[in-house]
Design a protein around this motif. Structure first.
Motif, mmCIF file in Angstrom:
data_model
loop_
_atom_site.group_PDB
_atom_site.id
_atom_site.type_symbol
_atom_site.label_atom_id
_atom_site.label_comp_id
_atom_site.label_asym_id
_atom_site.label_seq_id
_atom_site.Cartn_x
_atom_site.Cartn_y
_atom_site.Cartn_z
ATOM 1 N N ASP A 1 0.822 -1.207 0.000
ATOM 2 C CA ASP A 1 0.000 0.000 0.000
ATOM 3 C C ASP A 1 0.856 1.257 0.000
ATOM 4 O O ASP A 1 1.951 1.289 0.557
ATOM 5 C CB ASP A 1 -0.928 0.006 1.220
ATOM 6 N N GLY A 2 0.286 2.303 -0.622
ATOM 7 C CA GLY A 2 0.962 3.584 -0.679
ATOM 8 C C GLY A 2 0.789 4.392 0.599
ATOM 9 O O GLY A 2 0.218 3.923 1.587
ATOM 10 N N LYS A 3 1.273 5.618 0.555
ATOM 11 C CA LYS A 3 1.334 6.472 1.747
ATOM 12 C C LYS A 3 -0.028 6.692 2.388
ATOM 13 O O LYS A 3 -0.162 6.666 3.616
ATOM 14 C CB LYS A 3 1.964 7.815 1.374
ATOM 15 N N ARG B 1 -1.264 3.484 4.108
ATOM 16 C CA ARG B 1 -0.388 3.202 5.256
ATOM 17 C C ARG B 1 -0.694 4.146 6.409
ATOM 18 O O ARG B 1 -0.690 3.737 7.575
ATOM 19 C CB ARG B 1 1.089 3.330 4.853
ATOM 20 N N GLY C 1 3.539 0.801 -9.312
ATOM 21 C CA GLY C 1 3.781 1.313 -7.972
ATOM 22 C C GLY C 1 2.863 0.688 -6.936
ATOM 23 O O GLY C 1 2.117 -0.252 -7.205
ATOM 24 N N LYS C 2 2.915 1.233 -5.734
ATOM 25 C CA LYS C 2 2.037 0.792 -4.661
ATOM 26 C C LYS C 2 0.662 1.408 -4.857
ATOM 27 O O LYS C 2 0.459 2.234 -5.750
ATOM 28 C CB LYS C 2 2.635 1.189 -3.308
ATOM 29 N N THR C 3 -0.288 1.015 -4.029
ATOM 30 C CA THR C 3 -1.646 1.528 -4.186
ATOM 31 C C THR C 3 -1.649 3.048 -4.085
ATOM 32 O O THR C 3 -1.112 3.627 -3.144
ATOM 33 C CB THR C 3 -2.590 0.955 -3.111
ATOM 34 N N GLU D 1 -0.125 5.156 -5.929
ATOM 35 C CA GLU D 1 1.129 5.803 -6.314
ATOM 36 C C GLU D 1 1.586 5.281 -7.679
ATOM 37 O O GLU D 1 1.299 4.147 -8.047
ATOM 38 C CB GLU D 1 2.208 5.547 -5.266
ATOM 39 N N SER E 1 -7.237 4.585 -2.303
ATOM 40 C CA SER E 1 -6.443 5.677 -1.735
ATOM 41 C C SER E 1 -7.151 7.015 -1.858
ATOM 42 O O SER E 1 -7.159 7.824 -0.924
ATOM 43 C CB SER E 1 -5.078 5.746 -2.433
#
Length: 240
Positions: free
Chosen positions: A45-47, A50, A162-164, A166, A218
């Motif tokens: 997962d992205g920022k 998270r 990328g991550k979720t 991102e 996100s």
């Protein structure tokens, strides 16, 4: 357009989570609702997600408490539209057998289980809940075949490297070719695009190249963090 929204159990608080969950489950444009479980290390997962994970863990929500919370309020009704999302590490610490006991009679729609694919597939034969394959442009029919023994409700296609939430979309030729092969191999299974759907324009592009719909997570959590209503954004996607 069909949309699968993502919610995290207990975020931004339990009352708001329940409000959104029940609203989403009643929405005919949402064939499924992805419900995230607390994770100790949400590495895919992205920022944004998270940060939300950190938020709910700080509030005391754990993998075990989240399952109990869902069992208390949601097993039944439209529960077949609920797709759990969790990490293999947390599931193993909770206990695979106990998880099966808790979810066996719930008849949930499925589960996105993040972890090493070989280990994830070993869980499949021990669980009643069907596992949703998360695929990339590198996957082939043969690498995915084991998932389809469990009759997954849909295919979750990563349109970004990328991550979720991102990273940009992968090149169009890669997406189109991979999507074409999946359609040919599994014509009856809907394919939803995720990991990079930030706005209406991106969703329209993905619809136009042939995806059944999109998964949005996100961007929804960010809207919640900013205490803004998400209805207008979701309505824009539904009307595509």
């Amino acid at each position: 357009m069909q949309v699968i929204p993502y919610l995290l159990v207990g975020f931004p608080d339990q009352i708001a989570f329940l409000h959104h969950l029940y609203s989403f489950l009643e929405n005919p444009h949402f064939p499924f609702v992805e419900v995230g479980l607390p994770a100790q290390r949400p590495y895919l997962d992205g920022k944004v997600i998270r940060s939300a994970q950190k938020w709910v863990r700080k509030a005391g929500m754990t993998f075990r408490k989240a399952l109990q919370f869902l069992e208390d309020i949601s097993w039944g009704g439209r529960v077949r539209k609920m797709v759990l999302m969790g990490y293999l590490r947390d599931l193993e610490e909770f206990g695979l057998e106990e998880f099966e006991v808790k979810t066996h009679d719930a008849r949930l729609g499925g589960m996105v289980l993040v972890g090493q694919r070989r280990k994830v597939l070993t869980c499949q034969s021990r669980l009643t809940i069907p596992l949703v394959p998360v695929v990339t442009v590198k996957d082939t029919e043969s690498t995915l075949r084991p998932f389809f023994q469990g009759r997954p409700p849909f295919i979750y296609f990563r349109v970004s490297s990328g991550k979720t939430g991102e990273g940009g979309l992968l090149p169009l030729p890669l997406l189109e070719e991979s999507l074409r092969k999946l359609r040919k191999a599994y014509p009856e299974i809907p394919i939803f695009a995720g990991f990079g759907v930030r706005d209406r324009e991106t969703a329209r592009f993905l619809r136009d190249i042939g995806f059944s719909g999109v998964v949005v997570g996100s961007v929804l959590l960010r809207i919640m963090m900013e205490d803004r209503p998400m209805e207008d954004f979701l309505r824009e996607l539904e009307e595509l």
